[in-house]
Write a protein that holds these residues in place. Sequence first.
Motif, mmCIF file in Angstrom:
data_model
loop_
_atom_site.group_PDB
_atom_site.id
_atom_site.type_symbol
_atom_site.label_atom_id
_atom_site.label_comp_id
_atom_site.label_asym_id
_atom_site.label_seq_id
_atom_site.Cartn_x
_atom_site.Cartn_y
_atom_site.Cartn_z
ATOM 1 N N UNK A 234 -15.666 126.663 -17.426
ATOM 2 C CA UNK A 234 -14.810 125.822 -16.581
ATOM 3 C C UNK A 234 -14.312 126.584 -15.358
ATOM 4 N N UNK A 235 -14.106 127.895 -15.543
ATOM 5 C CA UNK A 235 -13.483 128.696 -14.487
ATOM 6 C C UNK A 235 -14.454 129.653 -13.807
ATOM 7 N N UNK A 236 -15.695 129.712 -14.299
ATOM 8 C CA UNK A 236 -16.626 130.711 -13.767
ATOM 9 C C UNK A 236 -17.142 130.286 -12.397
ATOM 10 N N UNK A 237 -16.972 131.143 -11.402
ATOM 11 C CA UNK A 237 -17.389 130.831 -10.034
ATOM 12 C C UNK A 237 -18.927 130.852 -9.929
ATOM 13 N N UNK A 238 -19.467 129.837 -9.282
ATOM 14 C CA UNK A 238 -20.920 129.801 -9.019
ATOM 15 C C UNK A 238 -21.155 130.183 -7.565
ATOM 16 N N UNK A 239 -21.826 131.284 -7.375
ATOM 17 C CA UNK A 239 -22.136 131.694 -5.998
ATOM 18 C C UNK A 239 -23.281 130.839 -5.464
ATOM 19 N N UNK A 240 -23.407 130.689 -4.115
ATOM 20 C CA UNK A 240 -24.583 129.982 -3.569
ATOM 21 C C UNK A 240 -25.835 130.783 -3.910
ATOM 22 N N UNK A 241 -26.898 130.090 -4.272
ATOM 23 C CA UNK A 241 -28.118 130.802 -4.691
ATOM 24 C C UNK A 241 -28.936 131.281 -3.492
ATOM 25 N N UNK A 242 -28.569 130.787 -2.320
ATOM 26 C CA UNK A 242 -29.155 131.371 -1.098
ATOM 27 C C UNK A 242 -27.993 131.670 -0.169
ATOM 28 N N UNK A 243 -28.040 132.779 0.521
ATOM 29 C CA UNK A 243 -26.886 133.153 1.348
ATOM 30 C C UNK A 243 -26.878 132.433 2.682
ATOM 31 N N UNK A 310 -16.467 119.559 -13.975
ATOM 32 C CA UNK A 310 -15.440 118.555 -13.667
ATOM 33 C C UNK A 310 -14.113 119.188 -13.272
ATOM 34 N N UNK A 311 -13.853 120.377 -13.798
ATOM 35 C CA UNK A 311 -12.620 121.071 -13.420
ATOM 36 C C UNK A 311 -12.682 121.462 -11.943
ATOM 37 N N UNK A 312 -13.827 121.993 -11.530
ATOM 38 C CA UNK A 312 -13.978 122.388 -10.130
ATOM 39 C C UNK A 312 -13.872 121.178 -9.202
ATOM 40 N N UNK A 314 -12.077 118.641 -9.495
ATOM 41 C CA UNK A 314 -10.663 118.294 -9.315
ATOM 42 C C UNK A 314 -9.940 119.224 -8.358
ATOM 43 N N UNK A 315 -10.550 120.359 -8.052
ATOM 44 C CA UNK A 315 -9.891 121.308 -7.148
ATOM 45 C C UNK A 315 -10.276 121.111 -5.680
ATOM 46 N N UNK A 316 -11.251 120.237 -5.417
ATOM 47 C CA UNK A 316 -11.611 119.924 -4.026
ATOM 48 C C UNK A 316 -10.423 119.189 -3.409
ATOM 49 N N UNK A 317 -9.960 119.621 -2.239
ATOM 50 C CA UNK A 317 -8.818 118.950 -1.610
ATOM 51 C C UNK A 317 -9.076 117.450 -1.491
ATOM 52 N N UNK A 318 -8.156 116.658 -2.048
ATOM 53 C CA UNK A 318 -8.324 115.202 -2.012
ATOM 54 C C UNK A 318 -8.835 114.625 -3.313
ATOM 55 N N UNK A 319 -9.383 115.486 -4.182
ATOM 56 C CA UNK A 319 -9.977 114.973 -5.425
ATOM 57 C C UNK A 319 -9.126 115.260 -6.672
ATOM 58 N N UNK A 320 -7.883 115.685 -6.481
ATOM 59 C CA UNK A 320 -7.054 116.081 -7.627
ATOM 60 C C UNK A 320 -6.999 114.987 -8.693
ATOM 61 N N UNK A 321 -6.952 113.712 -8.232
ATOM 62 C CA UNK A 321 -6.822 112.618 -9.215
ATOM 63 C C UNK A 321 -8.077 111.743 -9.267
ATOM 64 N N UNK A 322 -9.235 112.391 -9.203
ATOM 65 C CA UNK A 322 -10.474 111.594 -9.145
ATOM 66 C C UNK A 322 -10.790 110.919 -10.482
ATOM 67 N N UNK A 323 -11.624 109.911 -10.357
ATOM 68 C CA UNK A 323 -12.263 109.305 -11.526
ATOM 69 C C UNK A 323 -13.709 109.044 -11.143
ATOM 70 N N UNK A 390 -18.249 123.027 -1.353
ATOM 71 C CA UNK A 390 -17.360 123.530 -2.417
ATOM 72 C C UNK A 390 -18.205 124.021 -3.584
ATOM 73 N N UNK A 391 -17.567 124.817 -4.425
ATOM 74 C CA UNK A 391 -18.198 125.228 -5.686
ATOM 75 C C UNK A 391 -18.006 124.090 -6.668
ATOM 76 N N UNK A 392 -19.072 123.390 -7.000
ATOM 77 C CA UNK A 392 -18.972 122.164 -7.788
ATOM 78 C C UNK A 392 -19.668 122.242 -9.141
ATOM 79 N N UNK A 393 -20.471 123.283 -9.344
ATOM 80 C CA UNK A 393 -21.373 123.221 -10.493
ATOM 81 C C UNK A 393 -21.011 124.247 -11.563
#
Lengths: 578, 578
Positions: A234-243, A310-312, A314-323, A390-393
Amino acid sequence: MRASRFFISTLKEAPSDAEIISHKLMLRAGMIKRLGSGIYNYMPMGLRVIRKVENIVREEMNRAGAIELLMPVVQPAELWQETGRWDKMGPELMRVKDRHGRDYAIQPTSEEVVTDLVRTEIKSYRQLPVNFYHIQTKFRDERRPRFGLMRGREFTMKDAYSFDRDVEGMQRSYQIMYDAYVRIFNRFGLQFRAVAADNGAIGGSGSHEFHVIADTGEDALVYCPTSSYAANIEAAEALPLATSRPAATEALVKASTPGKAKCADVAELLGLPLARTVKSIVLAVDDEEKGPAGTQLWLLMLRGDHDLNEVKAGKVPGLANYRFASEAEIVDWFGTEPGYLGPIGTRKPVKVVADRTVANMSDFVCGANEADFHYTGANWGRDVPEPLVADLRNVVEGDPSPDGQGVLAIQRGIEVGHVFQLGTRYSQDMKATYLDETGKPQLMQMGCYGIGVTRILGAAIEQNFDDKGIIWPASIAPFEVVLCPMGYDRNEQVRAEADRLYAELQAAGIDVILDDRGERPGVMFADWELIGVPHRIVIGDRGLKEGRLEYQGRRDAAATPVAVPEMAAFIQTRLANA
Amino acid sequence: MRASRFFISTLKEAPSDAEIISHKLMLRAGMIKRLGSGIYNYMPMGLRVIRKVENIVREEMNRAGAIELLMPVVQPAELWQETGRWDKMGPELMRVKDRHGRDYAIQPTSEEVVTDLVRTEIKSYRQLPVNFYHIQTKFRDERRPRFGLMRGREFTMKDAYSFDRDVEGMQRSYQIMYDAYVRIFNRFGLQFRAVAADNGAIGGSGSHEFHVIADTGEDALVYCPTSSYAANIEAAEALPLATSRPAATEALVKASTPGKAKCADVAELLGLPLARTVKSIVLAVDDEEKGPAGTQLWLLMLRGDHDLNEVKAGKVPGLANYRFASEAEIVDWFGTEPGYLGPIGTRKPVKVVADRTVANMSDFVCGANEADFHYTGANWGRDVPEPLVADLRNVVEGDPSPDGQGVLAIQRGIEVGHVFQLGTRYSQDMKATYLDETGKPQLMQMGCYGIGVTRILGAAIEQNFDDKGIIWPASIAPFEVVLCPMGYDRNEQVRAEADRLYAELQAAGIDVILDDRGERPGVMFADWELIGVPHRIVIGDRGLKEGRLEYQGRRDAAATPVAVPEMAAFIQTRLANA
């Protein structure tokens, strides 16, 4: 302990409602007995394990300078109302009225009570830091209690609460508890991993979960075998796979993909790798004031072989209360059904967020917002405006470690402990202040630290069992050693040696049980293998004639003969090396 | 333990709502902290005492062959409905609904749960007897919680339950528990008394209460100093004070006694001893089917200097469900108001019950059922029909002991333990049977055995305190020994000796606290006298120069000098002789 004075109650078969191995084995070994949904009697054999777990926890908490007290099970609602949790917590919080109609909570945890205690007891900075803990019965009215002690409603938890002057102090207290937890789980003899965790609704600046490693665990733990990096997925950061993003080389082409609603099917049809496709996930955010007209749809874009975290999201600005958006909403906004969605040419304007990896893709495949059609050669900036990134995955095995020290691996774990930096989340609502050197009131900085005492039993078994039963680590086994005399009830020599060895081991401080029930060897062995006592000594007529006993560790394939006078020292060595 | 790593929180004054000395001292000593009505936090200092009490109880229960388990706090209502206690128990039983609307009790005790457990676990006579106990949080929603831990709502209790094949077995199990209780209370170091008790609504054939002796106790304990007789006054038999009735010598005379409604006043006016008067107490028994018309009034007659025993009244055949009559009923049935009532010439026929002593009186004085008049020279059989005779009164000091071995004395006590022979009260309702040798199901015979763990603290203090604070017996003191160094924070020699002695006493297994807070001697001494640590060692600069320390027992009037190298042995001797 003599087995004849104890209560041993084993079963050949587990009740059919037991789904997981630890639940089955605890029932079969007579460790617990169901009283109601998610409510168990801790039977004598199980209680011994609980007490050993509690004692290790208590010793290490004391060593770390935490101070034990005991807060009540039944707690006045007023305190829970002060922090708003009375309303926020929903039906998980068990509520009860007394004869005068006053409201109480049956404690699921004790932040409110301990903060109330501290705000009246602590007046000055001189009294800080302080860390109070208790080991107490908790109740959480789970919607679907299951898995025995793993997700029960009534359970035992150790919860500790630290109070400090400032953030640095809180971080020191947190580190002391973290270190104590490492000692505790090492003493349990369990394979475990501490992972960075998401702070969730509690907020604050940091938290770690302690997991017992087990294939059956509910959580995915991400770690780097070549560094110290570890986090809950849930908390592990996913780096971009290409820089960086390669330049576009293809033209945007609308391809016919009849019936191919999944990325994998589209890739196969087009003869492209799955990693060239992008999947579309549609979320909705409502505006309570504006009603249905205020709803905004968002399009989240992940590579075809990646999964949404899904945790990530919710952290996108504007998506705190998404469904998640409904199918009707999707048709209304995109003009087509799920399976063929994409960012290009939506019927209504949606907000597009690309995962970091997707943001660096060019010439990708996505839905064309028309049934049975996808685009190939899609490119950011050219065919569709640059997205939010954003980091979404969820990370996957082989991803680069966020600390740059290697690649990530994943294993499964069972959460048995959690340490939190709470900051002023509770002290602010409850006005828990101290006076600093200048006489000015300051909010206390708080941490909280939990260990699921009864859950440890389930987790230990999920990690340590075989087809015969449980295999307890010696430190939390109900007994360290079992003596199995062959014919205790009828062979005088066997009985005499069993009694002698029993007394000798007891005098050496070993937690030993003598099976004096007079059961047949097969029954005796099956019982103790099921119960999971780690060390067994067999006292037999034939062996005694040759001056030897038989030792067998619970994981050993065969028995080891040991000379009678050497057995006590032999066992002590085995226990010391456990 | 170092005081600087512990939590000490003493108060000069107790909160004003603390009524009794143990409650005041526990609050002042920082042992408990009120959270809500009858609900307390057990603070670190108090929890240490609770744990010591629990450990003594646990050791002796185990020694007696009882087996520890742990039954839940939250218990399904269905089991309580099986025995009818769900309906019978009233608001004292705290009830709670879960998220699905199912009913649960918060356990005040665990007869139902343990009987349910045993009926499924015990199949054969070979598995009996068995005795299960737990030490667990209880809740009783008292109408008026008070006196701190003495009558709280949430409290800790040890409750044990024995199951036997037959009555003789139950009696053996009962005796084993009785003997264990004697050992437990001896180990607590408290003056106590076991007394025969009334079985109350539970029924069964026998029960004893264990009381801590204290002037402030709620119960009156009757005992014979020259024999083993002892009973709660509720259950103490009162023998008739005359073995036969003297012949009548006076005529019945109606005497004017204006305004003299009390026996003492009548006796004084008439110049007669109080023991010649008889008081009238009017009870009513309703007949639910017949309504108000079915109510029958009863007249109970006791000697003027005796008091009614309400428990005994309820045992008179026909009076099981009595209540006291209202004044209106009395006027209706007797034709006059209370104060002038008697058995002669009532307006409506009442049932007359004479206490055994009254039944053997002649020429007695009683009310004339006319305001301001009494009869003198009243005699049974001549002036009024022979009454029913029963033991109706409380015994008083000097009464003959029911065992014929001397006269009775009375002291006050606090009930802290209760052992019960329950028989089949629960096994019948819950069908808890075993198969006997012939394969026939038989009801188990049950006993139950409680100790109020947290209440022990209050009782111990009511018995052991002075104007400085608590005086704990060493076995349950929060610490056995306190080291008070004078100037620990600034005198190197004092600090070195304090640290050395602390390590030496710890190594000897003594539970010692080192007051390293650097408080002034007056504050230090006052704190530890209030907290009640039984042994104190003062380490001072001046004494050290002469090679000595100062020892003072909590009850000693003055300190005893002890040479530095002898102190450890000195303390061990004191502890061994405690």
